[in-house]
Write an enzyme that holds these catalytic residues in place. Structure first.
Site, PDB file in Angstrom:
ATOM      1  N   CYS A 235       0.834  -1.198   0.000  1.00 22.41           N
ATOM      2  CA  CYS A 235       0.000   0.000   0.000  1.00 22.41           C
ATOM      3  C   CYS A 235       0.874   1.256   0.000  1.00 22.41           C
ATOM      4  CB  CYS A 235      -0.966  -0.068   1.191  1.00 22.41           C
ATOM      5  SG  CYS A 235      -2.401   0.996   0.978  1.00 22.41           S
TER       6      CYS A 235
ATOM      7  N   GLU B 162      -0.492  -8.292   5.771  1.00 17.63           N
ATOM      8  CA  GLU B 162      -0.134  -8.318   7.204  1.00 17.63           C
ATOM      9  C   GLU B 162      -1.362  -8.191   8.095  1.00 17.63           C
ATOM     10  OE1 GLU B 162       0.227  -5.939   5.115  1.00 17.63           O
ATOM     11  OE2 GLU B 162      -0.130  -3.981   6.036  1.00 17.63           O
TER      12      GLU B 162
ATOM     13  N   HIS C  42      -3.036  -5.308   1.954  1.00 15.90           N
ATOM     14  CA  HIS C  42      -2.314  -5.491   3.224  1.00 15.90           C
ATOM     15  C   HIS C  42      -2.354  -6.939   3.705  1.00 15.90           C
ATOM     16  CE1 HIS C  42      -1.979  -1.161   4.383  1.00 15.90           C
ATOM     17  NE2 HIS C  42      -3.063  -1.046   3.633  1.00 15.90           N
TER      18      HIS C  42
HETATM   19  N1  GLN Z   1      -3.666   6.422   1.499  1.00 11.42           N
HETATM   20  C1  GLN Z   1      -2.319   6.182   1.955  1.00 11.42           C
HETATM   21  C2  GLN Z   1      -1.315   6.996   1.151  1.00 11.42           C
HETATM   22  O1  GLN Z   1      -1.618   7.406   0.068  1.00 11.42           O
HETATM   23  C3  GLN Z   1      -1.970   4.716   1.828  1.00 11.42           C
HETATM   24  C4  GLN Z   1      -2.910   3.928   2.692  1.00 11.42           C
HETATM   25  C5  GLN Z   1      -2.321   2.692   3.286  1.00 11.42           C
HETATM   26  O2  GLN Z   1      -1.109   2.446   3.259  1.00 11.42           O
HETATM   27  N2  GLN Z   1      -3.174   1.916   3.877  1.00 11.42           N
HETATM   28  O3  GLN Z   1      -0.222   7.232   1.615  1.00 11.42           O
END
Ligand code: GLN
Length: 205
Positions: free
Chosen positions: A88, A183, A181
């Protein structure tokens, strides 16, 4: 660099510990019996065979990477072949380009353009079964939290999973990115898959 687990040399997987779901990754690795350490300094980075950059807030981590003087050592090790996986926010930090946000700094090592907070309402915070052939036939629980998608990928990038026509898992040699994610699930397959990349890289070194 390597730890010994039941007589066999096991790779040490680092988790970048500047911000985000660091503990969740360390726990996920340890649940699968893997050696995991938090990385916050140049010295601790030098001691790992691979690195996970967790989920969190990419604008914050972009600043902290510089405050902790980690930009250069990170880019050096990643371009030298250290297996590195961004989940992410971590994938955003690794990317070459953030669509519509040219001023947000990144490490620029993964040849993709990502769109932040890209998925609409129904996938904004959801668990979606994902087909990831690299992990076998059983779907993987994809947990999405204000997730980015891969808008464009360079020729050296394999797209390993697609959702709604958008890349959500990519690999460019030693660098892996997932929009979701693992994790935050009890499914350890992706952590074990990544640890195997770390083990192979350490054996080759
Ligand atoms: N929205 C976050 C970003 O753009 C990422 C979200 C996440 O890692 N769960 O940094």
């Amino acid at each position: 660099m390597r730890g010994e687990t039941s007589g066999k040399m096991a790779p040490i997987v680092g988790v970048l510990g500047l911000q985000g779901d660091v503990v969740e990754h360390l726990d996920a690795l340890r649940r699968s019996g893997l050696s995991a350490v938090e990385v916050k300094t140049r010295e601790s980075l030098a001691g790992v065979d691979g690195l996970i950059i967790p989920g969190g807030e990419s604008t914050t981590v972009a600043k902290l990477v510089d405050r902790y003087a980690l930009r250069e050592p990170l880019v050096d090790r990643i371009t030298a072949g250290m297996p590195t996986w961004g989940t992410c926010m971590g994938m955003i930090v690794l990317s070459k380009e953030i669509v519509g946000m040219p001023d947000q700094p990144t490490l620029g090592v993964l040849e993709i353009a990502v769109r932040r907070n890209a998925f609409g309402r129904q996938v904004e915070s959801a668990e979606v079964p994902l087909a990831i052939p690299a992990l076998g036939p059983q779907p993987f629980p994809g947990v999405f939290i204000r997730a980015p998608w891969v808008e464009r990928a360079g020729p050296g990038v394999e797209v390993l999973c697609v959702l709604d026509g958008k890349g959500v898992m990519v690999r460019q040699g030693n660098i892996v990115g997932t929009s979701f994610h693992p994790e935050l699930t009890r499914d350890g397959r992706l952590h074990r898959w990544f640890a195997r990349l770390c083990g192979r890289a350490a054996d080759a070194a």
